[in-house]
Design a protein around this motif. Structure first.
Motif, PDB file in Angstrom:
ATOM      1  N   THR A   1      -3.334   0.706  -3.576  1.00 26.56           N
ATOM      2  CA  THR A   1      -2.971  -0.663  -3.209  1.00 26.56           C
ATOM      3  C   THR A   1      -2.660  -1.486  -4.450  1.00 26.56           C
ATOM      4  O   THR A   1      -3.111  -1.190  -5.549  1.00 26.56           O
ATOM      5  CB  THR A   1      -4.108  -1.350  -2.430  1.00 26.56           C
ATOM      6  OG1 THR A   1      -5.281  -1.415  -3.270  1.00 26.56           O
ATOM      7  CG2 THR A   1      -4.439  -0.591  -1.169  1.00 26.56           C
TER       8      THR A   1
ATOM      9  N   CYS B   1       0.843  -1.189   0.000  1.00 27.43           N
ATOM     10  CA  CYS B   1       0.000   0.000   0.000  1.00 27.43           C
ATOM     11  C   CYS B   1       0.878   1.238   0.000  1.00 27.43           C
ATOM     12  O   CYS B   1       1.843   1.320   0.766  1.00 27.43           O
ATOM     13  CB  CYS B   1      -0.901   0.017   1.241  1.00 27.43           C
ATOM     14  SG  CYS B   1      -1.722   1.609   1.535  1.00 27.43           S
TER      15      CYS B   1
ATOM     16  N   SER C   1      -6.607  -8.657  -3.792  1.00 32.64           N
ATOM     17  CA  SER C   1      -7.964  -8.180  -4.106  1.00 32.64           C
ATOM     18  C   SER C   1      -8.670  -7.590  -2.887  1.00 32.64           C
ATOM     19  O   SER C   1      -9.411  -6.620  -2.998  1.00 32.64           O
ATOM     20  CB  SER C   1      -8.804  -9.328  -4.687  1.00 32.64           C
ATOM     21  OG  SER C   1      -8.865 -10.413  -3.770  1.00 32.64           O
ATOM     22  N   GLY C   2      -8.437  -8.161  -1.706  1.00 31.16           N
ATOM     23  CA  GLY C   2      -9.102  -7.660  -0.504  1.00 31.16           C
ATOM     24  C   GLY C   2      -8.639  -6.282  -0.086  1.00 31.16           C
ATOM     25  O   GLY C   2      -9.353  -5.558   0.617  1.00 31.16           O
TER      26      GLY C   2
ATOM     27  N   CYS D   1      -6.651  -3.835   6.536  1.00 30.83           N
ATOM     28  CA  CYS D   1      -5.561  -4.471   5.798  1.00 30.83           C
ATOM     29  C   CYS D   1      -4.233  -4.185   6.483  1.00 30.83           C
ATOM     30  O   CYS D   1      -3.925  -3.036   6.808  1.00 30.83           O
ATOM     31  CB  CYS D   1      -5.546  -3.951   4.363  1.00 30.83           C
ATOM     32  SG  CYS D   1      -4.069  -4.382   3.453  1.00 30.83           S
TER      33      CYS D   1
ATOM     34  N   GLU E   1     -12.332   6.445   4.096  1.00 30.94           N
ATOM     35  CA  GLU E   1     -13.459   7.018   4.850  1.00 30.94           C
ATOM     36  C   GLU E   1     -13.084   7.218   6.320  1.00 30.94           C
ATOM     37  O   GLU E   1     -13.525   8.178   6.961  1.00 30.94           O
ATOM     38  CB  GLU E   1     -14.669   6.086   4.749  1.00 30.94           C
ATOM     39  CG  GLU E   1     -15.927   6.628   5.390  1.00 30.94           C
ATOM     40  CD  GLU E   1     -17.140   5.744   5.143  1.00 30.94           C
ATOM     41  OE1 GLU E   1     -18.203   6.049   5.686  1.00 30.94           O
ATOM     42  OE2 GLU E   1     -17.011   4.739   4.406  1.00 30.94           O
TER      43      GLU E   1
ATOM     44  N   ALA F   1     -10.961   1.315   0.556  1.00 27.75           N
ATOM     45  CA  ALA F   1     -12.201   2.089   0.530  1.00 27.75           C
ATOM     46  C   ALA F   1     -12.595   2.502   1.943  1.00 27.75           C
ATOM     47  O   ALA F   1     -12.986   3.650   2.190  1.00 27.75           O
ATOM     48  CB  ALA F   1     -13.316   1.265  -0.119  1.00 27.75           C
ATOM     49  N   MET F   2     -12.462   1.568   2.878  1.00 28.82           N
ATOM     50  CA  MET F   2     -12.791   1.879   4.271  1.00 28.82           C
ATOM     51  C   MET F   2     -11.793   2.873   4.862  1.00 28.82           C
ATOM     52  O   MET F   2     -12.168   3.797   5.575  1.00 28.82           O
ATOM     53  CB  MET F   2     -12.824   0.594   5.098  1.00 28.82           C
ATOM     54  CG  MET F   2     -14.031  -0.274   4.811  1.00 28.82           C
ATOM     55  SD  MET F   2     -14.089  -1.753   5.842  1.00 28.82           S
ATOM     56  CE  MET F   2     -13.203  -2.908   4.827  1.00 28.82           C
TER      57      MET F   2
ATOM     58  N   THR G   1      -8.382  -3.610  -1.836  1.00 30.42           N
ATOM     59  CA  THR G   1      -9.160  -2.508  -2.399  1.00 30.42           C
ATOM     60  C   THR G   1     -10.350  -2.177  -1.515  1.00 30.42           C
ATOM     61  O   THR G   1     -10.701  -1.012  -1.337  1.00 30.42           O
ATOM     62  CB  THR G   1      -9.645  -2.843  -3.825  1.00 30.42           C
ATOM     63  OG1 THR G   1     -10.444  -4.033  -3.791  1.00 30.42           O
ATOM     64  CG2 THR G   1      -8.463  -3.055  -4.758  1.00 30.42           C
ATOM     65  N   HIS G   2     -10.964  -3.200  -0.924  1.00 28.43           N
ATOM     66  CA  HIS G   2     -12.092  -2.963  -0.019  1.00 28.43           C
ATOM     67  C   HIS G   2     -11.604  -2.295   1.262  1.00 28.43           C
ATOM     68  O   HIS G   2     -12.253  -1.394   1.802  1.00 28.43           O
ATOM     69  CB  HIS G   2     -12.793  -4.285   0.301  1.00 28.43           C
ATOM     70  CG  HIS G   2     -13.399  -4.941  -0.902  1.00 28.43           C
ATOM     71  ND1 HIS G   2     -12.644  -5.695  -1.768  1.00 28.43           N
ATOM     72  CD2 HIS G   2     -14.653  -4.943  -1.387  1.00 28.43           C
ATOM     73  CE1 HIS G   2     -13.420  -6.147  -2.741  1.00 28.43           C
ATOM     74  NE2 HIS G   2     -14.646  -5.703  -2.537  1.00 28.43           N
ATOM     75  N   SER G   3     -10.439  -2.735   1.739  1.00 26.76           N
ATOM     76  CA  SER G   3      -9.858  -2.114   2.929  1.00 26.76           C
ATOM     77  C   SER G   3      -9.492  -0.663   2.648  1.00 26.76           C
ATOM     78  O   SER G   3      -9.660   0.216   3.496  1.00 26.76           O
ATOM     79  CB  SER G   3      -8.607  -2.887   3.361  1.00 26.76           C
ATOM     80  OG  SER G   3      -8.937  -4.228   3.649  1.00 26.76           O
TER      81      SER G   3
END
Length: 230
Positions: A74, A56, A78-79, A106, A89, A85-86, A81-83
């Protein structure tokens, strides 16, 4: 405050001169940082997870100890990208200390946050000697007009040689070879521009054509190879 018996029975001795914290460079000033609110700066840092499956790059813009801007990039998992996003925020609005002790899901992003904390509190920011620092939005400018991360993806085997898959300019559609089968250039599609043309009303084929580009001696190539098929 609880003291041990040994400390209680000691005779007091004056500490003498105490100059406080050594000043660190922050946005064109020398600052004696004593509290989180004394910290300012924009900087970048890299983090990685324990199995080293992904990385990252984190960019933070901090004013008065509070994160005003966060760019999370990142790669490799694959996971993440969701981390990310969080994290985008979660981070803005938090103090540096809060962010350091916040689960950013992550491990690579957590590690990046730790590395940035060290840079910032020791005065090693990118804006250490920039008067008044950088404006909020400076992190986004790292992405360029297409608002995409600078990515390079290359692959090679001993049997078949190298394949350029993605460059900073964009998605590689062809690698140019000379008479000795050496790479002398490449053709690419800039996806950022492609999406801009699509949003402006162009049909897909027109947008694709307008987004094409090339680098190197492509016009001198003996042949153009599709790196994903040939």
């Amino acid at each position: 405050m609880i003291y041990s018996h040994e400390v209680e029975t000691m005779c007091p001795v004056a500490q003498g001169v105490h100059h406080g914290a050594a000043p660190i460079p922050e946005e064109g000033k020398w600052v004696q940082s004593k509290e989180i609110k004394d910290i300012n700066g924009l900087t970048h840092g890299i983090g990685w997870c324990a199995p080293q499956q992904g990385a990252c790059k984190l960019t933070l813009n901090v004013k008065d100890g509070i994160i005003q801007e966060a760019l999370v990039e990142t790669i490799g998992c694959s996971g993440m990208t969701h981390s990310a996003a969080m994290a985008s925020e979660i981070l803005p609005g938090r103090t540096l200390l809060e962010a350091l002790n916040t689960d950013l899901v992550c491990d690579a992003i957590n590690t990046a946050m730790r590395e940035l904390f060290l840079q910032i509190v020791y005065g090693r920011t990118q804006s250490a000697f920039s008067e008044d620092g950088l404006p909020i939005g400076a992190g986004l400018e790292d992405l360029g007009k297409g608002l995409r991360s600078q990515v390079g993806t290359m692959y090679g085997t001993l049997k078949k040689g190298p394949r350029y898959l993605e460059m900073a300019e964009g998605y590689v559609t062809g690698i140019a070879l000379d008479e000795d089968d050496l790479i002398i250039g490449y053709k690419f599609i800039n996806f950022g521009k492609f999406m801009d043309f699509m949003k402006a009303g162009d049909d897909a084929q027109t947008a694709l054509t307008k987004s094409e580009g090339q680098y190197g001696r492509v016009d001198d190539a003996v042949k153009i190879v599709d790196p994903r098929k040939e």
